[in-house]
Design a protein around this motif. Structure first.
Motif, PDB file in Angstrom:
ATOM      1  N   ALA A 162       0.823  -1.211   0.000  1.00 19.20           N
ATOM      2  CA  ALA A 162       0.000   0.000   0.000  1.00 19.20           C
ATOM      3  C   ALA A 162       0.856   1.259   0.000  1.00 19.20           C
ATOM      4  CB  ALA A 162      -0.952  -0.002   1.192  1.00 19.20           C
ATOM      5  N   VAL A 163       1.943   1.250   0.750  1.00 14.93           N
ATOM      6  CA  VAL A 163       2.839   2.417   0.767  1.00 14.93           C
ATOM      7  C   VAL A 163       3.485   2.598  -0.603  1.00 14.93           C
ATOM      8  CG1 VAL A 163       4.980   3.334   1.740  1.00 14.93           C
ATOM      9  CG2 VAL A 163       3.235   2.378   3.248  1.00 14.93           C
ATOM     10  N   ALA A 164       3.998   1.507  -1.187  1.00 12.18           N
ATOM     11  CA  ALA A 164       4.625   1.607  -2.512  1.00 12.18           C
ATOM     12  C   ALA A 164       3.594   2.021  -3.570  1.00 12.18           C
ATOM     13  CB  ALA A 164       5.256   0.269  -2.888  1.00 12.18           C
ATOM     14  N   GLY A 165       2.388   1.475  -3.486  1.00 14.09           N
ATOM     15  CA  GLY A 165       1.332   1.853  -4.426  1.00 14.09           C
ATOM     16  C   GLY A 165       0.915   3.307  -4.268  1.00 14.09           C
ATOM     17  N   SER A 166       0.892   3.794  -3.037  1.00 13.02           N
ATOM     18  CA  SER A 166       0.561   5.203  -2.802  1.00 13.02           C
ATOM     19  C   SER A 166       1.625   6.117  -3.391  1.00 13.02           C
ATOM     20  CB  SER A 166       0.410   5.466  -1.307  1.00 13.02           C
ATOM     21  OG  SER A 166      -0.666   4.721  -0.782  1.00 13.02           O
TER      22      SER A 166
ATOM     23  N   GLU B  74       3.172   8.973 -10.483  1.00 13.35           N
ATOM     24  CA  GLU B  74       2.623   8.776 -11.825  1.00 13.35           C
ATOM     25  C   GLU B  74       1.526   9.788 -12.140  1.00 13.35           C
ATOM     26  OE1 GLU B  74       2.237   6.641 -15.554  1.00 13.35           O
ATOM     27  OE2 GLU B  74       3.818   7.015 -14.117  1.00 13.35           O
ATOM     28  N   SER B  75       0.717  10.141 -11.147  1.00 11.27           N
ATOM     29  CA  SER B  75      -0.315  11.154 -11.376  1.00 11.27           C
ATOM     30  C   SER B  75       0.297  12.493 -11.745  1.00 11.27           C
ATOM     31  CB  SER B  75      -1.200  11.298 -10.137  1.00 11.27           C
ATOM     32  OG  SER B  75      -1.933  10.124  -9.917  1.00 11.27           O
ATOM     33  N   ARG B  76       1.356  12.853 -11.077  1.00 12.53           N
ATOM     34  CA  ARG B  76       2.045  14.105 -11.430  1.00 12.53           C
ATOM     35  C   ARG B  76       2.650  14.024 -12.820  1.00 12.53           C
ATOM     36  NH1 ARG B  76       5.146  15.731  -5.817  1.00 12.53           N
ATOM     37  NH2 ARG B  76       3.264  16.329  -4.686  1.00 12.53           N
ATOM     38  N   ARG B  77       3.207  12.862 -13.160  1.00  8.96           N
ATOM     39  CA  ARG B  77       3.876  12.710 -14.452  1.00  8.96           C
ATOM     40  C   ARG B  77       2.902  12.857 -15.614  1.00  8.96           C
ATOM     41  NH1 ARG B  77       4.990   9.090 -18.418  1.00  8.96           N
ATOM     42  NH2 ARG B  77       3.682   7.463 -17.519  1.00  8.96           N
ATOM     43  N   ILE B  78       1.714  12.286 -15.487  1.00  8.18           N
ATOM     44  CA  ILE B  78       0.779  12.325 -16.609  1.00  8.18           C
ATOM     45  C   ILE B  78      -0.302  13.398 -16.466  1.00  8.18           C
ATOM     46  CG2 ILE B  78       1.176   9.910 -17.166  1.00  8.18           C
ATOM     47  CD1 ILE B  78      -1.504   9.236 -15.906  1.00  8.18           C
TER      48      ILE B  78
ATOM     49  N   LEU C 103      -4.315  12.536  -4.212  1.00  6.68           N
ATOM     50  CA  LEU C 103      -4.433  12.255  -2.780  1.00  6.68           C
ATOM     51  C   LEU C 103      -5.804  11.708  -2.391  1.00  6.68           C
ATOM     52  CD1 LEU C 103      -2.459  15.199  -1.151  1.00  6.68           C
ATOM     53  CD2 LEU C 103      -1.813  12.797  -1.311  1.00  6.68           C
ATOM     54  N   ILE C 104      -6.818  11.974  -3.205  1.00  8.55           N
ATOM     55  CA  ILE C 104      -8.155  11.446  -2.918  1.00  8.55           C
ATOM     56  C   ILE C 104      -8.126   9.915  -2.913  1.00  8.55           C
ATOM     57  CG2 ILE C 104     -10.519  11.298  -3.814  1.00  8.55           C
ATOM     58  CD1 ILE C 104     -10.314  14.121  -3.236  1.00  8.55           C
ATOM     59  N   TYR C 105      -7.354   9.322  -3.824  1.00  8.14           N
ATOM     60  CA  TYR C 105      -7.272   7.862  -3.874  1.00  8.14           C
ATOM     61  C   TYR C 105      -6.594   7.314  -2.617  1.00  8.14           C
ATOM     62  CZ  TYR C 105      -8.525   8.446  -8.762  1.00  8.14           C
ATOM     63  OH  TYR C 105      -9.178   8.787  -9.915  1.00  8.14           O
ATOM     64  N   ILE C 106      -5.585   8.004  -2.143  1.00  5.92           N
ATOM     65  CA  ILE C 106      -4.858   7.541  -0.958  1.00  5.92           C
ATOM     66  C   ILE C 106      -5.723   7.705   0.290  1.00  5.92           C
ATOM     67  CG2 ILE C 106      -2.812   7.941   0.466  1.00  5.92           C
ATOM     68  CD1 ILE C 106      -1.444   8.793  -2.220  1.00  5.92           C
ATOM     69  N   ILE C 107      -6.366   8.852   0.414  1.00  8.06           N
ATOM     70  CA  ILE C 107      -7.279   9.070   1.545  1.00  8.06           C
ATOM     71  C   ILE C 107      -8.446   8.087   1.466  1.00  8.06           C
ATOM     72  CG2 ILE C 107      -8.883  10.724   2.582  1.00  8.06           C
ATOM     73  CD1 ILE C 107      -6.881  12.929   1.628  1.00  8.06           C
ATOM     74  N   GLY C 108      -8.935   7.851   0.247  1.00 12.78           N
ATOM     75  CA  GLY C 108     -10.031   6.902   0.063  1.00 12.78           C
ATOM     76  C   GLY C 108      -9.660   5.489   0.466  1.00 12.78           C
TER      77      GLY C 108
ATOM     78  N   MET D 238      -8.570   4.899 -13.934  1.00 14.18           N
ATOM     79  CA  MET D 238      -8.591   6.315 -14.291  1.00 14.18           C
ATOM     80  C   MET D 238      -7.294   6.716 -15.006  1.00 14.18           C
ATOM     81  SD  MET D 238     -11.523   7.270 -13.482  1.00 14.18           S
ATOM     82  CE  MET D 238     -12.207   5.645 -13.570  1.00 14.18           C
ATOM     83  N   ARG D 239      -6.179   6.114 -14.614  1.00 20.60           N
ATOM     84  CA  ARG D 239      -4.889   6.361 -15.279  1.00 20.60           C
ATOM     85  C   ARG D 239      -4.950   5.887 -16.725  1.00 20.60           C
ATOM     86  NH1 ARG D 239      -0.726   2.923 -16.393  1.00 20.60           N
ATOM     87  NH2 ARG D 239       1.313   3.900 -16.695  1.00 20.60           N
ATOM     88  N   GLU D 240      -5.528   4.709 -16.931  1.00 24.77           N
ATOM     89  CA  GLU D 240      -5.642   4.174 -18.284  1.00 24.77           C
ATOM     90  C   GLU D 240      -6.519   5.070 -19.144  1.00 24.77           C
ATOM     91  OE1 GLU D 240      -4.674   1.766 -21.352  1.00 24.77           O
ATOM     92  OE2 GLU D 240      -3.816   1.720 -19.346  1.00 24.77           O
TER      93      GLU D 240
END
Length: 160
Positions: free
Chosen positions: A96-100, A106-110, A116-121, A137-139
């Protein structure tokens, strides 16, 4: 074949035909298979990620509901149920930490907003739900970027 208007069957299309240099004749602004805005840029991979997200939410919250109904103590059960439970708990914590971290970077890159909503969620629901949801959502974001850049919806070699 007419070099300006394209093949005869293309002339019947209501979509504009534009001649592009070196790539033949392409039809720009072609509609998606579905006309609704919600269905745009849903690649098969995004749908798989979305199905995983829903499955992760259902499975984890099924067990959460059972624990709540039985009045169990979540933290106490995780800490006192032996080394096997502690091992899987720590394993999932590190994932979970690595995925966060991946979500943020990756969100910043693309250019995805609200990472942060996904992490808080994940703290409110389950990481098994929010991580595949973020992948879906990334795809979609990557498919939208491909469409904006004028490439086909899927790259021929499967790359972005």
């Amino acid at each position: 074949m007419d070099p300006v208007n394209g093949p005869p069957w293309r002339r019947l299309s209501p979509l504009p035909v534009v001649r592009t240099r070196g790539r033949g004749i392409r039809c720009h602004d072609r509609p998606d298979r579905h006309t609704g805005r919600m269905t745009r840029h849903w690649t098969p991979l995004a749908v798989v990620y979305l199905v995983l997200a829903v499955a992760g939410l259902v499975v984890t919250w099924t067990f959460n509901a059972i624990a709540i109904a039985e009045g169990n103590d979540f933290i106490g059960d995780l800490l006192s149920s032996g080394p096997a439970v502690s091992s899987i708990t720590n394993d999932l914590l590190f994932v979970a930490v690595a995925g966060s971290m991946l979500i943020i970077v990756e969100s910043r890159r693309i250019g995805m907003r609200f990472a942060l909503i996904y992490i808080i969620g994940s703290a409110l629901t389950a990481f098994a739900f929010t991580f595949p949801l973020w992948l879906a959502m990334r795809e979609r974001r990557l498919a939208a970027r491909r469409a904006e850049s004028g490439r086909d919806e899927t790259a021929p070699d499967g790359t972005v």
